[in-house]
Design a protein around this motif. Structure first.
Motif, PDB file in Angstrom:
ATOM      1  N   UNK A   8      18.110 110.345 131.476  1.00 33.47           N
ATOM      2  CA  UNK A   8      19.223 110.572 132.014  1.00 33.47           C
ATOM      3  C   UNK A   8      19.224 111.027 133.388  1.00 33.47           C
ATOM      4  N   UNK A   9      18.143 111.358 133.837  1.00 36.80           N
ATOM      5  CA  UNK A   9      17.908 111.949 135.113  1.00 36.80           C
ATOM      6  C   UNK A   9      17.333 110.689 136.139  1.00 36.80           C
ATOM      7  N   UNK A  10      16.429 109.955 135.624  1.00 33.73           N
ATOM      8  CA  UNK A  10      15.507 109.015 136.321  1.00 33.73           C
ATOM      9  C   UNK A  10      16.072 107.765 136.433  1.00 33.73           C
ATOM     10  N   UNK A  11      16.049 107.077 135.072  1.00 35.78           N
ATOM     11  CA  UNK A  11      16.588 105.689 134.990  1.00 35.78           C
ATOM     12  C   UNK A  11      17.921 105.446 135.189  1.00 35.78           C
ATOM     13  N   UNK A  12      18.341 104.540 136.176  1.00 39.18           N
ATOM     14  CA  UNK A  12      19.694 104.448 136.460  1.00 39.18           C
ATOM     15  C   UNK A  12      20.177 103.035 135.575  1.00 39.18           C
ATOM     16  N   UNK A  13      20.832 103.576 134.643  1.00 42.21           N
ATOM     17  CA  UNK A  13      21.404 102.586 133.694  1.00 42.21           C
ATOM     18  C   UNK A  13      22.816 102.049 134.311  1.00 42.21           C
ATOM     19  N   UNK A  14      23.574 102.808 134.886  1.00 43.86           N
ATOM     20  CA  UNK A  14      24.810 102.364 135.562  1.00 43.86           C
ATOM     21  C   UNK A  14      24.379 101.385 136.558  1.00 43.86           C
ATOM     22  N   UNK A  15      23.386 101.560 137.538  1.00 44.96           N
ATOM     23  CA  UNK A  15      23.261 100.596 138.616  1.00 44.96           C
ATOM     24  C   UNK A  15      22.736  99.536 138.066  1.00 44.96           C
ATOM     25  N   UNK A  16      21.963  99.374 136.786  1.00 45.30           N
ATOM     26  CA  UNK A  16      21.379  98.214 135.906  1.00 45.30           C
ATOM     27  C   UNK A  16      22.562  97.250 135.678  1.00 45.30           C
ATOM     28  N   UNK A  17      23.675  98.024 134.936  1.00 36.96           N
ATOM     29  CA  UNK A  17      24.810  97.306 134.202  1.00 36.96           C
ATOM     30  C   UNK A  17      25.474  96.790 135.440  1.00 36.96           C
ATOM     31  N   UNK A  18      25.535  97.435 136.688  1.00 34.48           N
ATOM     32  CA  UNK A  18      26.433  96.736 137.813  1.00 34.48           C
ATOM     33  C   UNK A  18      25.814  95.506 138.173  1.00 34.48           C
ATOM     34  N   UNK A  19      24.389  95.625 138.444  1.00 33.06           N
ATOM     35  CA  UNK A  19      23.802  94.482 138.861  1.00 33.06           C
ATOM     36  C   UNK A  19      23.740  93.307 137.982  1.00 33.06           C
ATOM     37  N   UNK A  20      23.443  93.429 137.013  1.00 34.53           N
ATOM     38  CA  UNK A  20      23.713  92.249 136.019  1.00 34.53           C
ATOM     39  C   UNK A  20      25.187  91.797 135.775  1.00 34.53           C
ATOM     40  N   UNK A  21      26.091  92.664 135.742  1.00 30.59           N
ATOM     41  CA  UNK A  21      27.504  92.113 135.551  1.00 30.59           C
ATOM     42  C   UNK A  21      27.682  91.378 136.870  1.00 30.59           C
ATOM     43  N   UNK A  22      27.225  91.742 138.065  1.00 27.93           N
ATOM     44  CA  UNK A  22      27.443  91.131 139.118  1.00 27.93           C
ATOM     45  C   UNK A  22      26.793  89.724 139.199  1.00 27.93           C
ATOM     46  N   UNK A  23      25.652  89.430 138.632  1.00 28.97           N
ATOM     47  CA  UNK A  23      25.123  88.188 138.334  1.00 28.97           C
ATOM     48  C   UNK A  23      26.136  87.346 137.504  1.00 28.97           C
ATOM     49  N   UNK A  24      26.496  87.932 136.437  1.00 28.84           N
ATOM     50  CA  UNK A  24      27.510  87.169 135.621  1.00 28.84           C
ATOM     51  C   UNK A  24      28.637  86.497 136.551  1.00 28.84           C
ATOM     52  N   UNK A  25      29.117  87.382 137.603  1.00 31.04           N
ATOM     53  CA  UNK A  25      30.446  86.909 137.959  1.00 31.04           C
ATOM     54  C   UNK A  25      29.966  85.943 139.181  1.00 31.04           C
ATOM     55  N   UNK A  26      28.610  86.042 139.873  1.00 31.94           N
ATOM     56  CA  UNK A  26      28.184  84.935 140.668  1.00 31.94           C
ATOM     57  C   UNK A  26      27.979  83.515 139.930  1.00 31.94           C
ATOM     58  N   UNK A  27      27.519  83.767 138.639  1.00 33.90           N
ATOM     59  CA  UNK A  27      27.202  82.480 137.966  1.00 33.90           C
ATOM     60  C   UNK A  27      28.266  82.135 137.603  1.00 33.90           C
ATOM     61  N   UNK A  28      29.240  82.628 137.030  1.00 29.43           N
ATOM     62  CA  UNK A  28      30.916  82.296 136.649  1.00 29.43           C
ATOM     63  C   UNK A  28      31.573  81.477 137.919  1.00 29.43           C
TER      64      UNK A  28
END
Length: 750
Positions: A725-745
């Motif tokens: 909860x304090x080190x792994x940035x899950x929100x940043x991971x989700x944002x990056x992968x969803x940005x890849x999806x938007x770019x590919x679409x």
């Protein structure tokens, strides 16, 4: 009444004596807040802008009008060197008004500390670690020492905001205030704050006050900046070696580095002669290596040694010698240093700073360049980027000049957006929770579980810690004998806990390795982590020494001076890069613009990298096919998002993709073998990221990620939770992968 008129006469006289023609805007703003309100204050302005005087002129004026009956102000500094420097400056300022100035850290004489204990008064300058020791060992004396405490000044507050040390500082102020029955105003000073409002909230925790942050219009200033690139061996990137005249900051060196010298270190050797400079490096090992190499070049050219060394593992005598020489404007010496000379210490008329490779943060770059540019000189920084020349058959990501891109990104982010890293205040600080629990018990003696929880969990820094998690911690500490339960049900420090608490290393919360003190005859040289066997050599204090004897019980190494070179080792020093820096590095590869501070080799190396990136798609496509089943992922995300992505791929996606042999160069790229094709790779990522993911799912089944100093004493469940909860940035991971999806679409639809 103007700020100047409101100052005490002795302060006005000090200003006259120093020939100041007018007060700076920051000094006027600070006076208005300190004299006219009861709020906290955060002063943010460039290095050498007069922040210290801005805070202390009003404070000592108020003291001269109504002298505190105890220590009236605590100044907390992050480094001993900074405290030593400020001690001399404040003593000069306060002497006429008979306001005592005390300093307290590990190198201060016991007699000086005893005088303070007998006559608590004036201003106390102290490190967080020494304040911890004071609360631990002088618990009963705290009301007498600080019963009339009115101000706490925290210098270089930005340096405390990205780890447990800042949390420890806040906990200490709060504990001390409760014990002494006071609520002092807090004043933070910094040249590089990325989120002033968030820092102001952090500063005010538990005070019931707001933090006022004056908006100071900064004067436009010119930088003298250059960035050059060198291969450690073989030819430079440009067809011809850069000649001296090509430098943007021109002067003729009187001599050259020795023939066959390391080109990057030789460049520094040539351009420090006859000048007073700092050379910043990113690790203590590199500090030793660079200093030894430069001294060998002096010897080779039959010149007197003109290089000093300064880092945290050196003995106080070595550090203070370097500081003293650098303050002497008649001596043209160069000091090779780590971050220990990065912060506010005044080292006189410094002409230029060198930076070998890129620092990890924009904040660090600004602090280091801010060491220069004092006394009417412009700030001047020379970057020296070094890399091994890629082999002809090297994999594509290994051919990217990561350090060069990082350096350009740091500079551009500040020039374009005035961006500086925001503080990291969203962690679950279980390691610090253990530390403050043990410190509270050791200083107070027996406490009931309820009373202990009341004292520790009510510290505002622990607002995200639940009572249930604290119960889990206490039960574990009782089981492991760090805490012992008495027959009456009270809690005291256990036998195992005593060994931890009674070590002088307990006062600090930053991670450190087991260290050995190195001596040569009567001289203390400093400390190292792993002593080599008798007869082997070690590097420290910029020289090479042969080991004569090792005393493992007393942690002593005895040695004698010899010639030669060997690598130094002080323990690992991982960096933490922000996602915004990685994103700007990617833009550097993609854009076609030139940067005026790049030198000939650096221009050629960047052109080469851009050419390769354009043909391979390195900066456009996150996934690159390296041939066969080998792939490379370049996510362009910061360290903590990168860590989360590694785990997401291994834990959530690997089985569906046939992904194996994942090897990372954090936080730049990861290589792996994969049976799936590119479309399948992204389809699986997009499907998996849309499923609910708990951060704890990204911790490997049997993993115990010990990240902070006291994690080893915590129950496994809390270690895993703190990391997830304090080190792994899950929100940043989700944002990056969803940005890849938007770019590919977008590409598919166009």
């Amino acid at each position: 009444m103007s700020a100047f008129e409101r100052y005490a006469p002795f302060v006005q006289e000090y200003i006259y004596r120093n020939h100041w023609e007018s007060l700076r805007a920051i000094q006027v703003a600070a006076a208005e807040v300190i004299f006219g309100t009861d709020e906290n204050l955060l002063l943010t302005a460039s290095t050498a802008s007069g922040k210290t005087e801005a805070a202390f002129f009003p404070i000592i004026t108020l003291f001269s009008e109504d002298m505190p009956s105890s220590v009236g102000c605590i100044y907390i500094g992050p480094l001993k060197a900074l405290i030593n420097d400020q001690f001399l400056r404040l003593n000069d300022l306060c002497a006429e008004a008979n306001i005592p100035v005390w300093h307290w850290h590990g190198d201060v004489a016991q007699s000086h500390k005893e005088k303070l204990m007998k006559h608590p008064s004036g201003i106390l300058q102290i490190t967080p670690e020494s304040l911890e020791a004071l609360l631990l060992h002088k618990h009963a004396a705290i009301p007498k020492l600080f019963g009339d405490l009115r101000f706490v000044v925290i210098d270089e507050v930005h340096s405390l905001l990205r780890g447990d040390r800042g949390g420890q500082t806040l906990c200490l102020i709060e504990r001390l205030s409760r014990l002494a029955g006071v609520n002092p105003r807090r004043i933070g000073l910094s040249a590089t704050i990325g989120d002033p409002e968030g820092t102001g909230e952090f500063l005010s925790l538990g005070t019931g006050r707001k933090t006022i942050i004056p908006k100071i219009e900064a004067k436009g200033s010119k930088w003298r900046l250059s960035m050059e690139h060198f291969y450690v061996k073989n030819a430079p990137a440009a067809e011809n070696r850069t000649d001296i005249e090509a430098l943007p900051v021109l002067e003729e060196p009187t001599d050259q580095a020795p023939q066959n010298a390391d080109p990057g270190i030789g460049y520094i050797f040539e351009h420090t002669r006859g000048k007073k400079c700092l050379v910043f490096v990113n690790s203590r090992e590199e500090c030793e290596t660079v200093t030894t190499t430069l001294r060998r070049y002096c010897e080779s050219r039959h010149e007197p040694d003109r290089f000093l060394i300064h880092h945290g593992n050196l003995s106080a005598s070595y550090r203070e010698t370097a500081e003293g020489v650098m303050k002497d404007d008649s001596q043209f010496m160069t000091t090779v240093t780590t971050a220990t000379l990065e912060l506010g210490i005044d080292i006189g008329r410094l002409e230029r700073a060198f930076q070998i490779d890129a620092p990890w943060t924009v904040s660090s770059f600004l602090q280091r360049m801010g060491r220069t540019g004092r006394r009417e000189l412009p700030p001047e920084m020379w970057f020296v980027m070094r890399e091994d020349e890629p082999e002809a058959r090297a994999m594509l990501p290994a051919t990217v000049p990561w350090k060069l891109l990082q350096g350009i990104a740091l500079v551009q982010l500040y020039l374009e957006e005035r961006w500086v890293e925001p503080p990291r205040l969203d962690r679950l600080p279980f390691s610090l929770l253990y530390h403050q629990t043990m410190s509270t018990l050791a200083s107070c003696g027996e406490l009931s579980p309820r009373a202990l929880a009341d004292r520790v969990l009510r510290l505002h820094y622990f607002h995200k810690i639940t009572q249930e998690d604290y119960k889990v911690l206490l039960r574990h500490l009782i089981q492991t004998d760090h805490i012992q339960q008495t027959e009456q049900g009270g809690l005291i420090v256990g036998i195992t806990g005593e060994r931890v608490v009674n070590s002088f290393k307990f006062y600090g919360v930053f991670q450190e390795n087991e260290e050995y003190t190195v001596r040569s005859e009567s001289q203390e040289l400093g400390t190292i982590v792993s002593p080599p066997p008798v007869g082997e050599k070690l590097a420290i204090a910029g020289h090479v020494w042969q080991v004569l004897d090792v005393d493992p019980k007393r942690h002593l190494v005895y040695c004698e001076l010899v010639k030669g070179t060997v690598p130094a080792y002080f323990g690992q020093c991982p960096g933490d890069l922000h996602t915004k820096i990685l994103d700007r590095m990617r833009q550097v590869l993609r854009e076609d613009r030139q940067y005026p501070y790049l030198m000939k080799n650096a221009v050629a190396r960047l052109q080469q990298a851009r050419f390769t990136a354009a043909h391979a798609g390195t900066a456009e496509k996150p996934l690159i096919h390296l041939g066969g089943t080998m792939w490379c992922l370049l996510p362009w995300v910061g360290t903590y998002t990168f860590l989360a992505m590694e785990r997401f791929l291994k834990i959530k996606c690997a089985a569906r993709l046939g992904l194996r042999n994942l090897d990372s160069a954090r936080p730049f790229y990861m290589q792996f073998t994969m049976k799936a094709d590119e479309d399948t790779f992204f389809r699986v990522l997009f499907e998996e990221i849309r499923k609910p993911i708990e951060p704890l799912e990204l911790v490997y089944p049997k993993e115990l990620p010990l990240f902070d100093k006291y994690d080893e004493y915590l129950p496994e469940a809390l270690v895993r939770k703190g990391f997830a909860y304090g080190v792994l940035d899950l929100d940043g991971l989700r944002d990056k992968i969803l940005s890849w999806e938007a770019e590919r679409t977008s590409v598919q639809n166009s």
